[in-house]
Design a protein around this motif. Structure first.
Motif, PDB file in Angstrom:
ATOM      1  N   PRO A 168      68.900 -15.687 148.837  1.00  0.00           N
ATOM      2  CA  PRO A 168      70.268 -15.789 149.730  1.00  0.00           C
ATOM      3  C   PRO A 168      71.081 -14.456 149.539  1.00  0.00           C
ATOM      4  CG  PRO A 168      70.063 -16.896 147.641  1.00  0.00           C
ATOM      5  CD  PRO A 168      68.738 -16.237 147.829  1.00  0.00           C
ATOM      6  N   VAL A 169      72.201 -14.561 150.378  1.00  0.00           N
ATOM      7  CA  VAL A 169      73.204 -13.390 150.071  1.00  0.00           C
ATOM      8  C   VAL A 169      74.380 -13.988 149.389  1.00  0.00           C
ATOM      9  CG1 VAL A 169      74.410 -11.790 150.955  1.00  0.00           C
ATOM     10  CG2 VAL A 169      72.258 -12.262 152.037  1.00  0.00           C
ATOM     11  N   PHE A 170      74.694 -13.211 148.159  1.00  0.00           N
ATOM     12  CA  PHE A 170      75.763 -14.063 147.284  1.00  0.00           C
ATOM     13  C   PHE A 170      76.859 -13.044 147.900  1.00  0.00           C
ATOM     14  CE2 PHE A 170      72.182 -15.460 145.293  1.00  0.00           C
ATOM     15  CZ  PHE A 170      72.614 -16.761 144.668  1.00  0.00           C
ATOM     16  N   LEU A 171      77.940 -13.585 148.409  1.00  0.00           N
ATOM     17  CA  LEU A 171      79.043 -13.044 149.016  1.00  0.00           C
ATOM     18  C   LEU A 171      80.329 -12.997 148.062  1.00  0.00           C
ATOM     19  CD1 LEU A 171      79.082 -14.964 152.217  1.00  0.00           C
ATOM     20  CD2 LEU A 171      78.316 -12.516 151.872  1.00  0.00           C
ATOM     21  N   ASP A 172      80.849 -11.914 147.566  1.00  0.00           N
ATOM     22  CA  ASP A 172      81.870 -11.823 146.745  1.00  0.00           C
ATOM     23  C   ASP A 172      83.014 -11.900 147.264  1.00  0.00           C
ATOM     24  OD1 ASP A 172      82.840  -9.392 147.595  1.00  0.00           O
ATOM     25  OD2 ASP A 172      82.556  -8.411 145.540  1.00  0.00           O
ATOM     26  N   THR A 173      84.283 -12.122 146.561  1.00  0.00           N
ATOM     27  CA  THR A 173      85.609 -12.740 147.239  1.00  0.00           C
ATOM     28  C   THR A 173      86.113 -11.786 148.014  1.00  0.00           C
ATOM     29  OG1 THR A 173      85.952 -13.842 145.030  1.00  0.00           O
ATOM     30  CG2 THR A 173      87.923 -13.365 146.663  1.00  0.00           C
ATOM     31  N   THR A 174      85.876 -10.426 147.974  1.00  0.00           N
ATOM     32  CA  THR A 174      86.589  -9.478 148.819  1.00  0.00           C
ATOM     33  C   THR A 174      85.951  -9.532 150.127  1.00  0.00           C
ATOM     34  OG1 THR A 174      87.282  -7.863 147.059  1.00  0.00           O
ATOM     35  CG2 THR A 174      86.955  -6.978 148.999  1.00  0.00           C
ATOM     36  N   VAL A 175      84.508  -9.358 150.029  1.00  0.00           N
ATOM     37  CA  VAL A 175      83.607  -9.622 151.490  1.00  0.00           C
ATOM     38  C   VAL A 175      84.013 -10.820 152.268  1.00  0.00           C
ATOM     39  CG1 VAL A 175      81.501  -9.878 152.310  1.00  0.00           C
ATOM     40  CG2 VAL A 175      81.877  -8.328 150.376  1.00  0.00           C
ATOM     41  N   VAL A 176      84.018 -12.181 151.615  1.00  0.00           N
ATOM     42  CA  VAL A 176      84.566 -13.253 151.980  1.00  0.00           C
ATOM     43  C   VAL A 176      85.894 -13.162 152.742  1.00  0.00           C
ATOM     44  CG1 VAL A 176      85.107 -15.664 151.829  1.00  0.00           C
ATOM     45  CG2 VAL A 176      83.208 -14.870 150.824  1.00  0.00           C
ATOM     46  N   SER A 177      86.905 -12.606 151.850  1.00  0.00           N
ATOM     47  CA  SER A 177      88.390 -12.426 152.381  1.00  0.00           C
ATOM     48  C   SER A 177      88.529 -11.588 153.313  1.00  0.00           C
ATOM     49  CB  SER A 177      89.235 -12.081 151.013  1.00  0.00           C
ATOM     50  OG  SER A 177      90.426 -11.588 151.424  1.00  0.00           O
ATOM     51  N   ASN A 178      87.645 -10.267 153.667  1.00  0.00           N
ATOM     52  CA  ASN A 178      88.016  -9.450 154.586  1.00  0.00           C
ATOM     53  C   ASN A 178      87.413 -10.144 155.854  1.00  0.00           C
ATOM     54  OD1 ASN A 178      88.519  -7.204 153.235  1.00  0.00           O
ATOM     55  ND2 ASN A 178      86.562  -6.581 153.000  1.00  0.00           N
ATOM     56  N   PRO A 202      80.540 -20.408 141.984  1.00  0.00           N
ATOM     57  CA  PRO A 202      81.590 -21.019 141.560  1.00  0.00           C
ATOM     58  C   PRO A 202      83.023 -20.065 141.350  1.00  0.00           C
ATOM     59  CG  PRO A 202      79.904 -21.965 140.634  1.00  0.00           C
ATOM     60  CD  PRO A 202      79.443 -20.524 141.225  1.00  0.00           C
ATOM     61  N   ALA A 203      82.808 -19.146 140.708  1.00  0.00           N
ATOM     62  CA  ALA A 203      84.014 -18.103 140.644  1.00  0.00           C
ATOM     63  C   ALA A 203      84.704 -17.818 141.888  1.00  0.00           C
ATOM     64  CB  ALA A 203      83.518 -16.871 139.687  1.00  0.00           C
ATOM     65  N   VAL A 204      83.742 -17.441 142.902  1.00  0.00           N
ATOM     66  CA  VAL A 204      84.466 -17.128 144.111  1.00  0.00           C
ATOM     67  C   VAL A 204      84.827 -18.198 144.840  1.00  0.00           C
ATOM     68  CG1 VAL A 204      83.610 -16.245 146.444  1.00  0.00           C
ATOM     69  CG2 VAL A 204      82.780 -15.059 144.406  1.00  0.00           C
ATOM     70  N   ARG A 205      84.437 -19.431 144.799  1.00  0.00           N
ATOM     71  CA  ARG A 205      85.218 -20.565 145.169  1.00  0.00           C
ATOM     72  C   ARG A 205      86.619 -20.726 144.835  1.00  0.00           C
ATOM     73  NH1 ARG A 205      82.331 -25.767 143.575  1.00  0.00           N
ATOM     74  NH2 ARG A 205      83.409 -24.949 141.727  1.00  0.00           N
ATOM     75  N   GLU A 206      86.685 -20.498 143.342  1.00  0.00           N
ATOM     76  CA  GLU A 206      87.823 -20.609 142.603  1.00  0.00           C
ATOM     77  C   GLU A 206      88.778 -19.452 142.995  1.00  0.00           C
ATOM     78  OE1 GLU A 206      86.760 -20.652 138.469  1.00  0.00           O
ATOM     79  OE2 GLU A 206      85.511 -22.750 138.710  1.00  0.00           O
ATOM     80  N   GLU A 207      88.511 -18.326 143.154  1.00  0.00           N
ATOM     81  CA  GLU A 207      89.238 -17.385 143.649  1.00  0.00           C
ATOM     82  C   GLU A 207      89.996 -17.256 144.951  1.00  0.00           C
ATOM     83  OE1 GLU A 207      86.810 -13.749 143.033  1.00  0.00           O
ATOM     84  OE2 GLU A 207      87.083 -13.831 140.914  1.00  0.00           O
ATOM     85  N   ILE A 208      88.957 -17.831 146.064  1.00  0.00           N
ATOM     86  CA  ILE A 208      89.403 -18.216 147.323  1.00  0.00           C
ATOM     87  C   ILE A 208      90.389 -19.366 147.410  1.00  0.00           C
ATOM     88  CG2 ILE A 208      88.557 -19.338 149.568  1.00  0.00           C
ATOM     89  CD1 ILE A 208      87.820 -16.264 149.185  1.00  0.00           C
ATOM     90  N   GLU A 209      90.106 -20.392 146.570  1.00  0.00           N
ATOM     91  CA  GLU A 209      90.904 -21.604 146.636  1.00  0.00           C
ATOM     92  C   GLU A 209      92.409 -21.251 145.909  1.00  0.00           C
ATOM     93  OE1 GLU A 209      88.613 -24.265 144.617  1.00  0.00           O
ATOM     94  OE2 GLU A 209      87.523 -25.080 146.592  1.00  0.00           O
ATOM     95  N   GLY A 216      84.071 -13.389 139.893  1.00  0.00           N
ATOM     96  CA  GLY A 216      83.329 -13.322 141.138  1.00  0.00           C
ATOM     97  C   GLY A 216      82.212 -12.543 141.344  1.00  0.00           C
ATOM     98  N   GLU A 217      82.511 -10.972 140.873  1.00  0.00           N
ATOM     99  CA  GLU A 217      81.348 -10.121 141.125  1.00  0.00           C
ATOM    100  C   GLU A 217      80.328 -10.439 140.120  1.00  0.00           C
ATOM    101  OE1 GLU A 217      85.047  -9.300 140.859  1.00  0.00           O
ATOM    102  OE2 GLU A 217      84.897  -8.173 142.916  1.00  0.00           O
ATOM    103  N   ALA A 218      80.779 -10.816 138.796  1.00  0.00           N
ATOM    104  CA  ALA A 218      79.518 -10.877 137.733  1.00  0.00           C
ATOM    105  C   ALA A 218      78.598 -12.152 138.120  1.00  0.00           C
ATOM    106  CB  ALA A 218      80.287 -11.059 136.449  1.00  0.00           C
TER     107      ALA A 218
END
Length: 170
Positions: free
Chosen positions: A8-18, A39-46, A88-90
């Motif tokens: 799978p491709v693990f998307l970080d917050t910046t990519v998703v946000s862009n 989970p960390a990216v989900r939390e950052e997005i929320e 999120g990146e980690a």
């Protein structure tokens, strides 16, 4: 067509946000066979949605439908990654390590850590290029999105146009 990025491709917050800021979450879930977030990216997005970034509403909806959240290992032997990067990146890198996937990040430090661990890396621009190559988005639209990211999000890209990265046939 052979898969360019191991899944799978693990998307970080910046990519998703862009992509969310240009109504492009559908592109991510169309062009990638297995896009996921940690989970960390989900939390950052929320957290961003609660702070009033309305364009993240589509991401929160996608998290429940087409953009699954994948858990990552929490073993201490990867503490060096967690110590060097934001959560999120980690976690995205750890997920790609654990599942043999790719990390999608625009963060230079995260890209360097991923590459040092031989984790395949792509970013927002690379995903735009993939979308154009697969006929999912026109190169003009990809350039419009890239321009919007620059103007409205302060995004830095190493190219002025995605056309610079396409084969002459595109």
């Amino acid at each position: 067509m052979a898969e360019r990025h191991p899944q799978p491709v693990f998307l970080d917050t910046t990519v998703v946000s862009n992509f969310a800021s240009t109504d492009g979450i559908g592109l991510l879930t169309t062009v990638l066979d297995s896009p996921v977030v940690v989970p960390a990216v989900r939390e950052e997005i929320e957290r961003g949605e609660r702070a009033g970034y309305e364009y993240l509403d589509a991401v929160v909806d996608a998290l429940a439908e087409s953009l699954p959240v994948r858990e990552v290992p929490s073993e201490a032997d990867h503490s060096d990654i967690r110590d060097r990067l934001d959560a999120g990146e980690a976690e995205s890198i750890l997920g790609a390590l654990e599942h043999g996937g790719t990390v999608a990040t625009d963060d230079l430090a995260a890209r360097r850590v991923a590459e040092s661990r031989e984790v395949p890396v792509t970013g927002s621009v690379g995903l735009l290029v993939l979308g154009v190559e697969r006929g999912t988005i026109a190169s003009e639209t990809a350039d419009d999105w890239l321009d919007g990211w620059r103007k409205h999000r302060g995004y830095y890209a190493p190219v002025e146009s995605v056309k610079e990265l396409l084969d002459d046939e595109q």
